[in-house]
Design a protein around this motif. Sequence first.
Motif, PDB file in Angstrom:
ATOM      1  N   VAL A   1       0.841  -1.198   0.000  1.00 53.82           N
ATOM      2  CA  VAL A   1       0.000   0.000   0.000  1.00 53.82           C
ATOM      3  C   VAL A   1       0.872   1.241   0.000  1.00 53.82           C
ATOM      4  O   VAL A   1       1.941   1.233   0.613  1.00 53.82           O
ATOM      5  CB  VAL A   1      -0.881   0.112   1.280  1.00 53.82           C
TER       6      VAL A   1
ATOM      7  N   LEU B   1      -4.390   5.319   5.887  1.00 51.36           N
ATOM      8  CA  LEU B   1      -3.814   4.047   6.316  1.00 51.36           C
ATOM      9  C   LEU B   1      -4.217   3.724   7.743  1.00 51.36           C
ATOM     10  O   LEU B   1      -4.607   2.601   8.061  1.00 51.36           O
ATOM     11  CB  LEU B   1      -2.290   4.138   6.261  1.00 51.36           C
TER      12      LEU B   1
ATOM     13  N   ASP C   1      -7.691   2.353   8.142  1.00 46.26           N
ATOM     14  CA  ASP C   1      -8.023   1.057   7.535  1.00 46.26           C
ATOM     15  C   ASP C   1      -7.713  -0.072   8.504  1.00 46.26           C
ATOM     16  O   ASP C   1      -6.570  -0.475   8.675  1.00 46.26           O
ATOM     17  CB  ASP C   1      -7.227   0.900   6.240  1.00 46.26           C
TER      18      ASP C   1
ATOM     19  N   SER D   1      -8.344  -3.385   8.627  1.00 50.15           N
ATOM     20  CA  SER D   1      -7.812  -4.692   8.226  1.00 50.15           C
ATOM     21  C   SER D   1      -6.332  -4.553   7.839  1.00 50.15           C
ATOM     22  O   SER D   1      -5.504  -5.422   8.132  1.00 50.15           O
ATOM     23  CB  SER D   1      -8.631  -5.276   7.073  1.00 50.15           C
ATOM     24  N   LEU D   2      -6.011  -3.445   7.201  1.00 49.41           N
ATOM     25  CA  LEU D   2      -4.619  -3.195   6.836  1.00 49.41           C
ATOM     26  C   LEU D   2      -3.757  -3.090   8.093  1.00 49.41           C
ATOM     27  O   LEU D   2      -2.674  -3.662   8.185  1.00 49.41           O
ATOM     28  CB  LEU D   2      -4.541  -1.882   6.055  1.00 49.41           C
ATOM     29  N   ARG D   3      -4.260  -2.337   9.058  1.00 47.60           N
ATOM     30  CA  ARG D   3      -3.544  -2.175  10.305  1.00 47.60           C
ATOM     31  C   ARG D   3      -3.269  -3.518  10.938  1.00 47.60           C
ATOM     32  O   ARG D   3      -2.167  -3.799  11.388  1.00 47.60           O
ATOM     33  CB  ARG D   3      -4.375  -1.315  11.264  1.00 47.60           C
TER      34      ARG D   3
ATOM     35  N   HIS E   1      -3.295  -6.503   9.541  1.00 41.27           N
ATOM     36  CA  HIS E   1      -2.447  -7.380   8.734  1.00 41.27           C
ATOM     37  C   HIS E   1      -0.972  -7.003   8.765  1.00 41.27           C
ATOM     38  O   HIS E   1      -0.104  -7.839   8.878  1.00 41.27           O
ATOM     39  CB  HIS E   1      -2.914  -7.353   7.273  1.00 41.27           C
ATOM     40  N   TYR E   2      -0.698  -5.720   8.563  1.00 32.03           N
ATOM     41  CA  TYR E   2       0.690  -5.329   8.317  1.00 32.03           C
ATOM     42  C   TYR E   2       1.300  -4.446   9.388  1.00 32.03           C
ATOM     43  O   TYR E   2       2.520  -4.344   9.474  1.00 32.03           O
ATOM     44  CB  TYR E   2       0.796  -4.583   6.978  1.00 32.03           C
TER      45      TYR E   2
END
Lengths: 292, 235
Positions: free
Chosen positions: B215, B222, B225, B227-229, B231-232
């Motif tokens: 991303v 960011l 978000d 799910s992003l948080r 996951h990564y």
Amino acid sequence: MGLFVDILLSGVAQGMVFAAVALGLVLISRATGTINFAQGAMGMFTTFIAFSLLTHGVGYWPAFVAALAMGFVLGAVVERTLVRPLRGKPALNPVIVTIGLLIVLEGVAGSIWGNVARGFPAAFSQRGLVIGTTRVAFSHFDVFIVCAVAALVVAIVALFRWTDLGLRMRAAAFSPEVSQLLGVRVGRLFTLGWALACAAGSLAGLLVAPLSSFSPYYMDLNLVYGFTAAVLGGLLSPVGALVGGLVTGLAIAFVGGYVGPDLQPIAALALLLVVLMVRPQGLFGTTEVRRV
Amino acid sequence: MLQVEELSVRYGQVRALEGVSFEARDGRITTVLGANGAGKTTLLRTLSGLVRNQAGTARFDGQPLTGRRPEIIARMGVAHVPEGRGVIAELTVDENLRLGTFSRLRRVERRAAVDEVYERFPQLGDRRRRSASTLSGGERQMLVIGRALVSRPRLLLLDEPSLGLSPIVSAQMMATLRELTSEAGLGAVLVEQNARSALSVADWAIVLNLGRIVVADEPARLAADESLRRHYLGF
Ligand SMILES: Nc1ncnc2c1ncn2[C@@H]1O[C@H](COP(=O)(O)OP(=O)(O)O)[C@@H](O)[C@H]1O
Ligand SMILES: [Mg+2]
């Protein structure tokens, strides 16, 4: 009493020569972490160049300076061609290369100048000075030895302590990668370290040649003593090399004077072993600073 | 000012970076986030010339960085503060700072540049003659940032500067960084595992995973978000 003083004085003169050899070893160990087994042989080779110049009618001092300059150049060339390509390889590789260089230099010197022992002239009288009414075992030439090596040590210490170049050299030795990131041209400084070291080795070669039977092998034993001195001094500090040289010189002189010259190399080895067992960081090193 | 295009780096069989492209601008903080082993350190080391890339290019003001040696890149005005800080412990505080002045400043400018760092970080001034090994973690961080700034760089590359610092010291450091970039027009690439604080100061954020950019977006988007948080970014 007379004997004691004579031994003491000759030990100091010898010790200063060992200090010059040790100083070269220290500079190289600081620069590239290598133990240079060719340190003595390089001094031998440049002293033979001075010898050739002398036999062709060149004066003593021009030949002396030419040998120092040759040492400087030889050191730089060896670093660039033999040591640099091995950077990043196991630390033993360059050490083995220097052993090879020792053998090559002695072989080449033997084929050019012959494997015979000769005499090499001294800059000043080698007769003992007369103090009061007694003649001591310390000559004008010994005075020169002490002054020349002391001047070299002072110059190197001043370079490291008080100049920007010296600061860069120390930084490059301690943290080459960080130094590079600060724009320090680390490679050049390593070359300079080798060049200075081999000039110091040349000085040792020139100073000790008149005291030895001058052949391609006359520096071998001096390398052993110089190595002892360097380890004694902690392998990192120029002042340590000086003190290590003096301690080694005195120890050797006393063993030679009271026990017998044949035992001198064994005495040096014993000294080395004791230091490595009791104080592996040397008299001056701290365990923290010492890189293995 | 910094343009990275399709950068790929391998260590033997390990692919550390794969086709990484992004830009960093003057006066902006670009943060590079991602888990351990994502390739963040490799990215910075490639930009500063410590690691060779197999493909792609990095340019700084149109000049190639890739293929150049670290000393040259430093002289171009790219200051890399390495992971683990890179204080030279055998030198004094003052010597560490002076070392930073050699590459880009004229002789007469050097003392004043070091004194400026002491003004910004008075704690360093009080300890200038001490060995750098006696400094605390926060002081070491000041020292390496000061040492990078003293050369008046145009781009800072910071590798996990908040690692091992207390939250307060870390927040101060981020504020300083924000100030420097906004005032002096300095660009910064900020690598962090502490994503929350990095996102709070950055102008642009990139997330690396297994050597690829997954991303690239505004930090606020960011952070929002979930799910992003998870996951990564791990918060
Ligand atoms: N010198 C190296 N040799 C081999 N593999 C390396 C080396 N440095 C890093 N790696 C590998 O490259 C990948 C990326 O590492 P790195 O750039 O350090 O990630 P990060 O800084 O995001 O934690 C990892 O898989 C790591 O194991
Ligand atoms: Mg990392």
